[in-house]
Design an enzyme around this catalytic site. Structure first.
Site, PDB file in Angstrom:
ATOM      1  CB  THR A 130      -0.899  -0.007   1.262  1.00 45.16           C
ATOM      2  OG1 THR A 130      -1.487   1.278   1.420  1.00 45.16           O
ATOM      3  CG2 THR A 130      -0.114  -0.304   2.533  1.00 45.16           C
ATOM      4  CG  ASP A 131      -1.141   4.991  -0.965  1.00 47.75           C
ATOM      5  OD1 ASP A 131      -1.703   4.329  -0.066  1.00 47.75           O
ATOM      6  OD2 ASP A 131      -1.727   5.904  -1.591  1.00 47.75           O
ATOM      7  CD  GLU A 132      -3.460   3.317   4.161  1.00 42.42           C
ATOM      8  OE1 GLU A 132      -3.418   3.303   5.405  1.00 42.42           O
ATOM      9  OE2 GLU A 132      -4.489   3.051   3.519  1.00 42.42           O
ATOM     10  CE1 TYR A 155      -3.219  -2.751   5.694  1.00 42.94           C
ATOM     11  CE2 TYR A 155      -3.279  -0.401   5.168  1.00 42.94           C
ATOM     12  CZ  TYR A 155      -3.264  -1.732   4.762  1.00 42.94           C
ATOM     13  OH  TYR A 155      -3.284  -2.030   3.423  1.00 42.94           O
ATOM     14  CE  LYS A 159       0.213  -4.633   2.932  1.00 37.98           C
ATOM     15  NZ  LYS A 159      -0.156  -5.992   2.404  1.00 37.98           N
TER      16      LYS A 159
HETATM   17  P1  NAD Z   1      -9.463  -7.539   2.252  1.00 41.17           P
HETATM   18  O1  NAD Z   1      -9.451  -7.273   3.716  1.00 41.17           O
HETATM   19  O2  NAD Z   1     -10.700  -7.288   1.464  1.00 41.17           O
HETATM   20  O3  NAD Z   1      -9.070  -9.070   1.980  1.00 41.17           O
HETATM   21  C1  NAD Z   1      -8.048  -9.713   2.666  1.00 41.17           C
HETATM   22  C2  NAD Z   1      -8.177 -11.210   2.403  1.00 41.17           C
HETATM   23  O4  NAD Z   1      -7.111 -11.874   3.111  1.00 41.17           O
HETATM   24  C3  NAD Z   1      -9.485 -11.806   2.899  1.00 41.17           C
HETATM   25  O5  NAD Z   1     -10.035 -12.662   1.914  1.00 41.17           O
HETATM   26  C4  NAD Z   1      -9.076 -12.614   4.131  1.00 41.17           C
HETATM   27  O6  NAD Z   1      -9.910 -13.733   4.365  1.00 41.17           O
HETATM   28  C5  NAD Z   1      -7.653 -13.011   3.770  1.00 41.17           C
HETATM   29  N1  NAD Z   1      -6.840 -13.294   4.962  1.00 41.17           N
HETATM   30  C6  NAD Z   1      -6.702 -12.507   6.062  1.00 41.17           C
HETATM   31  N2  NAD Z   1      -5.927 -13.110   6.966  1.00 41.17           N
HETATM   32  C7  NAD Z   1      -5.539 -14.307   6.415  1.00 41.17           C
HETATM   33  C8  NAD Z   1      -4.721 -15.374   6.868  1.00 41.17           C
HETATM   34  N3  NAD Z   1      -4.156 -15.356   8.080  1.00 41.17           N
HETATM   35  N4  NAD Z   1      -4.530 -16.427   6.049  1.00 41.17           N
HETATM   36  C9  NAD Z   1      -5.099 -16.474   4.818  1.00 41.17           C
HETATM   37  N5  NAD Z   1      -5.905 -15.488   4.354  1.00 41.17           N
HETATM   38  C10 NAD Z   1      -6.120 -14.414   5.145  1.00 41.17           C
HETATM   39  O7  NAD Z   1      -8.227  -6.733   1.676  1.00 41.17           O
HETATM   40  P2  NAD Z   1      -8.058  -5.941   0.304  1.00 41.17           P
HETATM   41  O8  NAD Z   1      -8.573  -4.574   0.458  1.00 41.17           O
HETATM   42  O9  NAD Z   1      -8.531  -6.796  -0.798  1.00 41.17           O
HETATM   43  O10 NAD Z   1      -6.465  -5.835   0.257  1.00 41.17           O
HETATM   44  C11 NAD Z   1      -5.694  -6.892  -0.301  1.00 41.17           C
HETATM   45  C12 NAD Z   1      -4.216  -6.516  -0.210  1.00 41.17           C
HETATM   46  O11 NAD Z   1      -3.991  -5.300  -0.932  1.00 41.17           O
HETATM   47  C13 NAD Z   1      -3.733  -6.285   1.216  1.00 41.17           C
HETATM   48  O12 NAD Z   1      -2.435  -6.805   1.325  1.00 41.17           O
HETATM   49  C14 NAD Z   1      -3.718  -4.769   1.344  1.00 41.17           C
HETATM   50  O13 NAD Z   1      -2.744  -4.353   2.259  1.00 41.17           O
HETATM   51  C15 NAD Z   1      -3.383  -4.354  -0.069  1.00 41.17           C
HETATM   52  N6  NAD Z   1      -3.873  -3.020  -0.493  1.00 41.17           N
HETATM   53  C16 NAD Z   1      -5.195  -2.694  -0.320  1.00 41.17           C
HETATM   54  C17 NAD Z   1      -5.652  -1.448  -0.770  1.00 41.17           C
HETATM   55  C18 NAD Z   1      -7.101  -1.056  -0.655  1.00 41.17           C
HETATM   56  O14 NAD Z   1      -7.458   0.069  -0.979  1.00 41.17           O
HETATM   57  N7  NAD Z   1      -7.996  -1.934  -0.232  1.00 41.17           N
HETATM   58  C19 NAD Z   1      -4.761  -0.556  -1.363  1.00 41.17           C
HETATM   59  C20 NAD Z   1      -3.417  -0.931  -1.512  1.00 41.17           C
HETATM   60  C21 NAD Z   1      -2.996  -2.172  -1.080  1.00 41.17           C
HETATM   61  P1  TYD Z   2     -10.713   3.920   4.440  1.00 38.27           P
HETATM   62  O1  TYD Z   2     -11.654   3.508   3.382  1.00 38.27           O
HETATM   63  O2  TYD Z   2     -10.794   3.266   5.787  1.00 38.27           O
HETATM   64  O3  TYD Z   2      -9.241   3.767   3.806  1.00 38.27           O
HETATM   65  P2  TYD Z   2      -7.792   4.285   4.377  1.00 38.27           P
HETATM   66  O4  TYD Z   2      -7.930   4.632   5.808  1.00 38.27           O
HETATM   67  O5  TYD Z   2      -6.950   3.070   4.181  1.00 38.27           O
HETATM   68  O6  TYD Z   2      -7.426   5.433   3.495  1.00 38.27           O
HETATM   69  O7  TYD Z   2     -10.851   5.485   4.670  1.00 38.27           O
HETATM   70  C1  TYD Z   2     -10.699   6.401   3.590  1.00 38.27           C
HETATM   71  C2  TYD Z   2     -10.789   7.793   4.174  1.00 38.27           C
HETATM   72  O8  TYD Z   2     -12.106   7.998   4.684  1.00 38.27           O
HETATM   73  C3  TYD Z   2      -9.850   7.999   5.355  1.00 38.27           C
HETATM   74  O9  TYD Z   2      -9.346   9.355   5.308  1.00 38.27           O
HETATM   75  C4  TYD Z   2     -10.739   7.836   6.572  1.00 38.27           C
HETATM   76  C5  TYD Z   2     -12.096   8.318   6.081  1.00 38.27           C
HETATM   77  N1  TYD Z   2     -13.264   7.653   6.692  1.00 38.27           N
HETATM   78  C6  TYD Z   2     -14.281   8.402   7.273  1.00 38.27           C
HETATM   79  O10 TYD Z   2     -14.228   9.656   7.271  1.00 38.27           O
HETATM   80  N2  TYD Z   2     -15.337   7.758   7.837  1.00 38.27           N
HETATM   81  C7  TYD Z   2     -15.429   6.396   7.847  1.00 38.27           C
HETATM   82  O11 TYD Z   2     -16.429   5.839   8.409  1.00 38.27           O
HETATM   83  C8  TYD Z   2     -14.392   5.630   7.242  1.00 38.27           C
HETATM   84  C9  TYD Z   2     -14.448   4.123   7.240  1.00 38.27           C
HETATM   85  C10 TYD Z   2     -13.325   6.301   6.671  1.00 38.27           C
END
Ligand code: NAD
Ligand code: TYD
Length: 349
Positions: A130-132, A155, A159
């Protein structure tokens, strides 16, 4: 080619599994997922009968299980997405994030290393991040691949740590790794605890929209299917040991995004203009809330030719339409055991 995709039942993982199954019918795709609250096999209902797809329920925190899995399968590549992914949950329960995101990744690295020790040629360990990890920007500037890591939430710290281990296994053991750091994703099948699906769900149910702080935080949003396409390009063409930033050059303050969402939903639900926006409720800010994320994805665009395919306005409209057409999916994942878990974690539904 046999690829192991971890976390394939989650939001991004399900799109990646679908993308690889459809784009590469000659590949075998094994999806390893522990089915936590965020993992849902319904996310893959349209592809799970494909002959080249296999699902294994298993936990990446179990190192012995992974060693066995890699011994009994000859994986050519790993695309690692399994993680705990929600910042608010990491604030409530940081240890779980260390165990899954750090230990789980190291277990996977160990299993790949053991399995590939007699020949790394043609193998690939792709870690999705992630960019975070880069921390928070002020009002200008962009994260590049050279930006120093500066995570603030449990988080992003977990990461960042996992990214460091992946690089360490490349530098120490010669493991053929690649890493990408992506901005906030949006689209179908995202668990409704993240901003966009949570607010769509609340708007349709006329529930308050909890905006943290003043809603001035900025996120850079990318269509999840564009992320899956970028993962395809990086998996096949990325250079070993390299990092690629993925982003949409698409920055929005939370409050502007929320107002746009309200306007789209007013229209789709046949409400009077301004009705959904009345649900906006400013609440206490998230602890350590990063002000701004913004990605410079020039390297990926220049070296591998990837560009996002869809505008945010179009993508958001398609996303809203998907959640409205799939209200049963939303109701299922927000009922029963999930609600229990959620209330236990946050004390609110
Ligand atoms: P998500 O929470 O929707 O899915 C995570 C998946 O991992 C789930 O299916 C869960 O069952 C599985 N999982 C969790 N713990 C596990 C374990 N111990 N063993 C096996 N499986 C397990 O997450 P997402 O939003 O799809 O993110 C996927 C990846 O991309 C993550 O690594 C996250 O850090 C990264 N990412 C997410 C975003 C975003 O905006 N959502 C952006 C950049 C990077
Ligand atoms: P989120 O979707 O949790 O992603 P991330 O924290 O990884 O960026 O949140 C996106 C933005 O929205 C973040 O600045 C937090 C804000 N946010 C709210 O204001 N209210 C909410 O209920 C949630 C879940 C997020």
């Amino acid at each position: 080619m046999h690829i192991l995709i971890t976390g394939g039942a989650g939001f991004i993982g399900s799109h990646v599994v679908r993308h690889f199954l459809k784009s590469y019918p000659s590949y075998t795709v094994t999806n390893l997922d522990n089915l936590t609250y965020a993992g849902n096999l319904a996310n893959l209902a349209d592809v799970d009968k494909m002959a080249n797809y296999r699902f294994i329920k298993g936990d990446i925190t179990d190192g012995a299980f992974l060693l066995n899995l890699f011994e009994s399968n000859r994986f050519d590549g790993v695309i690692h997405l399994a993680a705990e992914s929600h910042v608010d949950r990491s604030i409530a329960n940081p240890t779980e994030f260390v165990v899954t995101n750090v230990l789980g990744t190291v277990n996977l690295l160990n299993a790949a290393r053991a399995s590939w020790q007699n020949g790394m040629e043609g193998k690939r360990f792709y870690h999705i991040s992630t960019d975070e990890v880069y921390g928070s920007l002020g009002s200008d500037g962009l994260f590049t691949e050279q930006t120093a890591y500066d995570p603030h939430s449990p988080y992003s710290a977990s990461k960042a740590s996992s990214d460091h281990f992946v690089r360490a296994y490349h530098d120490t053991y010669g493991l053929p790794v690649v890493i990408s750091n992506c901005s906030n994703n949006y689209g179908s099948f995202q668990f409704p605890e993240k901003l966009i699906p949570l607010f769509i769900n609340n708007i349709r149910q006329n529930k308050p929209l909890p905006v943290y702080g003043k809603g001035e935080n900025v996120r850079d949003w990318l269509w999840v299917e564009d992320h899956a396409q970028a993962i395809d390009v990086i998996y096949h063409q990325g250079k070993s040991g390299e990092t690629y930033n993925i982003g949409g050059h698409n920055e929005w303050t939370n409050i502007d995004l929320i107002r746009l969402l309200c306007r789209i939903l007013d229209q789709k639900l046949g409400r009077e203009a301004g009705e959904s926006a009345k649900l906006i409720t400013y609440v206490t800010d998230r602890a350590g809330h990063d002000l701004r994320y913004a990605i410079d994805s020039t390297k990926l665009q220049r070296e591998l030719g990837w560009v996002p395919s869809i505008s945010f306005e179009k993508g958001l409209e398609l996303t809203v339409e998907w959640y409205l057409a799939n209200q049963v999916w939303l109701d299922n994942v927000t009922s029963g055991s999930y609600q229990h878990y959620y209330q236990k974690m946050y004390g609110r539904a």
